[in-house]
Design an enzyme around this catalytic site. Structure first.
Site: not given
Ligand code: IPM
Ligand code: MN
Ligand code: NAD
Length: 351
Positions: A139, A190, A223, A247, A251
């Site tokens: 990032y 990794k 992984d 990130d 999710d």
């Molecule tokens: C998160 C989002 C952000 C990230 C994006 C919107 C820049 O996906 O906060 O998880 O990748 O950190």
């Molecule tokens: Mn995200």
């Protein structure tokens, strides 16, 4: 009554304003009940302002936030009308980087087993926290294009791992484990492929783990961790990892809890102002329909209040959210029939 806590509210784009309205309403209800004082100040940073005025984060915003506020409550940024979503990087990533919010704390707590897509999984089996490095890695925005838009184009994106950055987030993970009574920290990288960048993570993790014999330290390749989170989520208490993997893995963790509408995050620099946001994005197809789940934003407000010392308020919110989910007084993505506003109203009334 305690001193007033000042909250900067940035609703942002898409469903951001809808879910943040509910988070503010619920926080205010909790503060009333617990005898705390909250003052909210709203900022209109986001796609509309950018398209109208060409402004993303206004000049001086970072210093203004630092000087005048105890915390930032953020919705989401992302709008299909903005090319490359450039305002998102200039607002959200800029705040993460310039406020040096090096910890992205993302708790994963299943509130109701009915919401977990895994077979025979109880609430206690999905209860861990991901600590995502939040200021560097892929990032960092380093890299570039060479011979752009030609058949010979070269694009690079550099993975920046600093000793200071890696060490402070790993130390935070161990400290967090200790303070929350957790016994295990798992670091995921990794390093089998990324010899230099993630080799650093390996070396630092071993050093810090050796200083913390009271906590069990485990390492998994990222992984493998993705697989283990699905097969054996109960094996984890605290997971620490780099920005990019954090990130993705969060999710996945959200899916274990009932989806992106359920989960909260805190962007933290210990001892300094933090930015609190639901993990989900602006979900443009849901915007303006009163269907988005406000629980992620509401749990985010609880995380924020806990962080600024209003633990009683946070516990009131957690209990009311739990009741709303268990009693199906919630939005349709988690099996209820309420709209965004009505779900927020129910939680606030429960408090
Ligand atoms: C998160 C989002 C952000 C990230 C994006 C919107 C820049 O996906 O906060 O998880 O990748 O950190
Ligand atoms: Mn995200
Ligand atoms: P998203 O999180 O907006 O949506 C992904 C999926 O989850 C969709 O199916 C959506 O309907 C569902 N979802 C998300 N939040 C929900 C909620 N509260 N209730 C019910 N369902 C919910 O991710 P995306 O579609 O990949 O991204 C949309 C935009 O948001 C993009 O511009 C992206 O860059 C941005 N984004 C911003 C942030 C942030 O500001 N922190 C985080 C992630 C994505």
């Amino acid at each position: 009554m305690s001193h007033a806590r000042k909250i900067a509210v940035v609703p942002g784009d898409g469903i951001g304003p809808e879910v943040i309205r509910e988070a503010v309403k619920v926080s205010a209800a909790a503060a009333r009940k617990a005898g705390a004082r909250l003052e909210f100040t709203e900022f209109d940073w986001g796609a509309e302002k950018y398209l109208r005025e060409g402004v993303t984060l206004p000049p001086g915003a970072i210093a203004m936030l630092r000087e005048n506020f105890d915390a930032i409550l953020f919705g989401a940024v992302g709008d299909p009308r903005v090319p490359e979503n450039r305002h998102a990087a200039e607002i959200l990533l800029a705040m993460r980087f310039q406020l040096d919010l090096y910890v992205n704390l993302r708790p994963a707590r299943l509130l109701d087993r009915r919401l977990c897509p895994l077979r025979d999984t109880s609430e206690s089996q999905v209860n861990f926290t991901v600590i995502r490095e939040n200021t560097e890695g892929l990032y960092a925005g380093m890299g570039g294009c060479f011979k752009k838009d030609t058949p010979d184009e070269v694009a690079t994106q550099e993975d920046v791992n600093t000793r200071k950055g890696v060490e402070r987030v790993i130390r935070y993970a161990f400290e967090y484990a200790r303070q929350s009574g957790a016994k295990r920290v798992c670091m995921a990288d990794k390093s089998n492929v990324l010899k230099f960048g993630h080799g650093l993570w390996q070396r630092v993790f071993k050093l810090v783990a050796a200083e913390c014999p009271d906590i069990s330290a485990q390492h998994l390749f990222a992984d493998t961790l993705a697989m283990e989170m699905v097969l054996r989520p109960a094996d984890f208490d605290v997971i620490v990892t780099c920005n990019m993997f954090g990130d993705l893995l969060t999710d996945l963790a959200a899916a274990l809890e009932g989806g992106l509408g359920m989960v909260a995050s805190g962007n933290i620099h210990p001892g300094s102002i933090g930015l609190f946001e639901p993990v989900h994005g602006s979900a443009p197809p849901l915007a303006g329909k009163n269907v988005a789940n406000p629980v992620g934003a509401v749990r985010t407000s609880a995380l924020m209040l806990e962080h600024i010392g209003l633990t009683d308020c946070a516990r009131l919110i957690d209990a009311a959210v739990l009741a709303s989910v268990r009693e199906k007084q919630c939005t349709s993505d988690i099996g209820g029939k309420l709209g965004t506003k009505e779900a927020g109203d129910w939680i606030a009334a429960r408090i």
